[in-house]
Design a protein around this motif. Sequence first.
Motif, PDB file in Angstrom:
ATOM      1  N   LYS A 194       7.562   1.787   6.578  1.00  0.00           N
ATOM      2  CA  LYS A 194       6.268   2.587   7.051  1.00  0.00           C
ATOM      3  C   LYS A 194       6.524   3.979   6.747  1.00  0.00           C
ATOM      4  CE  LYS A 194       3.016   3.433  10.521  1.00  0.00           C
ATOM      5  NZ  LYS A 194       2.704   3.173  11.850  1.00  0.00           N
ATOM      6  N   ARG A 208       2.403   8.075   0.044  1.00  0.00           N
ATOM      7  CA  ARG A 208       0.866   8.420   0.264  1.00  0.00           C
ATOM      8  C   ARG A 208       0.519   9.737   0.097  1.00  0.00           C
ATOM      9  NH1 ARG A 208      -2.328   6.439   5.629  1.00  0.00           N
ATOM     10  NH2 ARG A 208      -0.841   7.961   6.458  1.00  0.00           N
ATOM     11  N   GLU A 209       1.290  10.688   0.920  1.00  0.00           N
ATOM     12  CA  GLU A 209       1.190  11.926   0.814  1.00  0.00           C
ATOM     13  C   GLU A 209       1.402  12.813  -0.473  1.00  0.00           C
ATOM     14  OE1 GLU A 209      -0.481  13.775   3.401  1.00  0.00           O
ATOM     15  OE2 GLU A 209      -0.412  11.564   4.334  1.00  0.00           O
ATOM     16  N   VAL A 216       4.134   6.296   3.963  1.00  0.00           N
ATOM     17  CA  VAL A 216       3.432   7.346   4.191  1.00  0.00           C
ATOM     18  C   VAL A 216       3.848   8.511   3.498  1.00  0.00           C
ATOM     19  CG1 VAL A 216       3.070   8.928   6.248  1.00  0.00           C
ATOM     20  CG2 VAL A 216       3.190   6.635   6.743  1.00  0.00           C
ATOM     21  N   LEU A 267      -0.274  -0.603   4.686  1.00  0.00           N
ATOM     22  CA  LEU A 267       0.049   0.125   6.065  1.00  0.00           C
ATOM     23  C   LEU A 267      -0.680  -0.775   7.185  1.00  0.00           C
ATOM     24  CD1 LEU A 267       0.007   4.063   5.032  1.00  0.00           C
ATOM     25  CD2 LEU A 267       1.942   2.749   6.050  1.00  0.00           C
ATOM     26  N   LYS A 268      -1.938  -1.195   6.338  1.00  0.00           N
ATOM     27  CA  LYS A 268      -2.797  -1.936   7.415  1.00  0.00           C
ATOM     28  C   LYS A 268      -2.223  -3.281   7.728  1.00  0.00           C
ATOM     29  CE  LYS A 268      -7.166  -0.385   5.573  1.00  0.00           C
ATOM     30  NZ  LYS A 268      -8.399  -0.519   4.717  1.00  0.00           N
ATOM     31  N   LEU A 313      -2.243   4.116  -4.336  1.00  0.00           N
ATOM     32  CA  LEU A 313      -2.770   4.574  -3.034  1.00  0.00           C
ATOM     33  C   LEU A 313      -3.512   3.356  -2.368  1.00  0.00           C
ATOM     34  CD1 LEU A 313      -2.925   7.066  -1.104  1.00  0.00           C
ATOM     35  CD2 LEU A 313      -5.079   7.422  -2.365  1.00  0.00           C
ATOM     36  N   ASP A 314      -4.255   2.669  -3.064  1.00  0.00           N
ATOM     37  CA  ASP A 314      -4.870   1.486  -2.464  1.00  0.00           C
ATOM     38  C   ASP A 314      -4.133   0.589  -1.971  1.00  0.00           C
ATOM     39  OD1 ASP A 314      -7.432   2.706  -2.902  1.00  0.00           O
ATOM     40  OD2 ASP A 314      -7.925   1.459  -4.783  1.00  0.00           O
ATOM     41  N   GLU A 315      -2.973   0.232  -2.760  1.00  0.00           N
ATOM     42  CA  GLU A 315      -2.088  -0.693  -2.253  1.00  0.00           C
ATOM     43  C   GLU A 315      -1.150  -0.156  -1.030  1.00  0.00           C
ATOM     44  OE1 GLU A 315       0.314  -1.541  -5.844  1.00  0.00           O
ATOM     45  OE2 GLU A 315      -1.203  -2.720  -6.955  1.00  0.00           O
ATOM     46  N   ILE A 316      -0.893   1.105  -1.114  1.00  0.00           N
ATOM     47  CA  ILE A 316      -0.048   1.611   0.125  1.00  0.00           C
ATOM     48  C   ILE A 316      -0.912   1.495   1.393  1.00  0.00           C
ATOM     49  CG2 ILE A 316       0.663   3.752   1.017  1.00  0.00           C
ATOM     50  CD1 ILE A 316       1.815   4.477  -1.840  1.00  0.00           C
ATOM     51  N   GLU A 317      -2.353   1.908   1.196  1.00  0.00           N
ATOM     52  CA  GLU A 317      -3.113   1.886   2.278  1.00  0.00           C
ATOM     53  C   GLU A 317      -3.077   0.383   2.861  1.00  0.00           C
ATOM     54  OE1 GLU A 317      -4.310   4.221   4.101  1.00  0.00           O
ATOM     55  OE2 GLU A 317      -3.870   5.911   2.746  1.00  0.00           O
ATOM     56  N   ASP A 318      -3.285  -0.681   2.000  1.00  0.00           N
ATOM     57  CA  ASP A 318      -3.195  -2.350   2.298  1.00  0.00           C
ATOM     58  C   ASP A 318      -1.833  -2.694   2.797  1.00  0.00           C
ATOM     59  OD1 ASP A 318      -4.691  -4.644   2.230  1.00  0.00           O
ATOM     60  OD2 ASP A 318      -3.104  -5.094   0.727  1.00  0.00           O
TER      61      ASP A 318
END
Length: 118
Positions: A11, A18-19, A15, A74-75, A67-72
């Motif tokens: 995680k 992502r940044e 993060v 993290l969810k 970024l979309d894959e990372i956000e997914d």
Amino acid sequence: MANTKQIQELKDTLVIRREQIIKSIDGSRESINSLKDTECNDDYDYAEVSSDSFKEGIIANQQIKELDEIEDALKRIEKGKYGICEMCDELIAIGRLRAKPFAKFCTPCREIYEVEQQ
């Protein structure tokens, strides 16, 4: 299966990445905007500016997908579904998650997915 400590490490990696991507995308947008303001004195200048803008756009689009894959991912961590293959519901190997922390599929299912996408 990844244990709690390993999931937290992954995680943290997500993060941080992502940044980095957000900063890079912002930089690409600024670069594209500055290229739009570049004065072109001849066809060579225009071609160079167009090429640079095109490359920046392609890079930004790839980063937006990541970024979309990372956000997914993290969810999925928040929902407790991280590290479980979305195709077969088997556990994704920790080595695969370390190599690609936003992986949705185990290795065998990823191969099937790639064949189906062609």
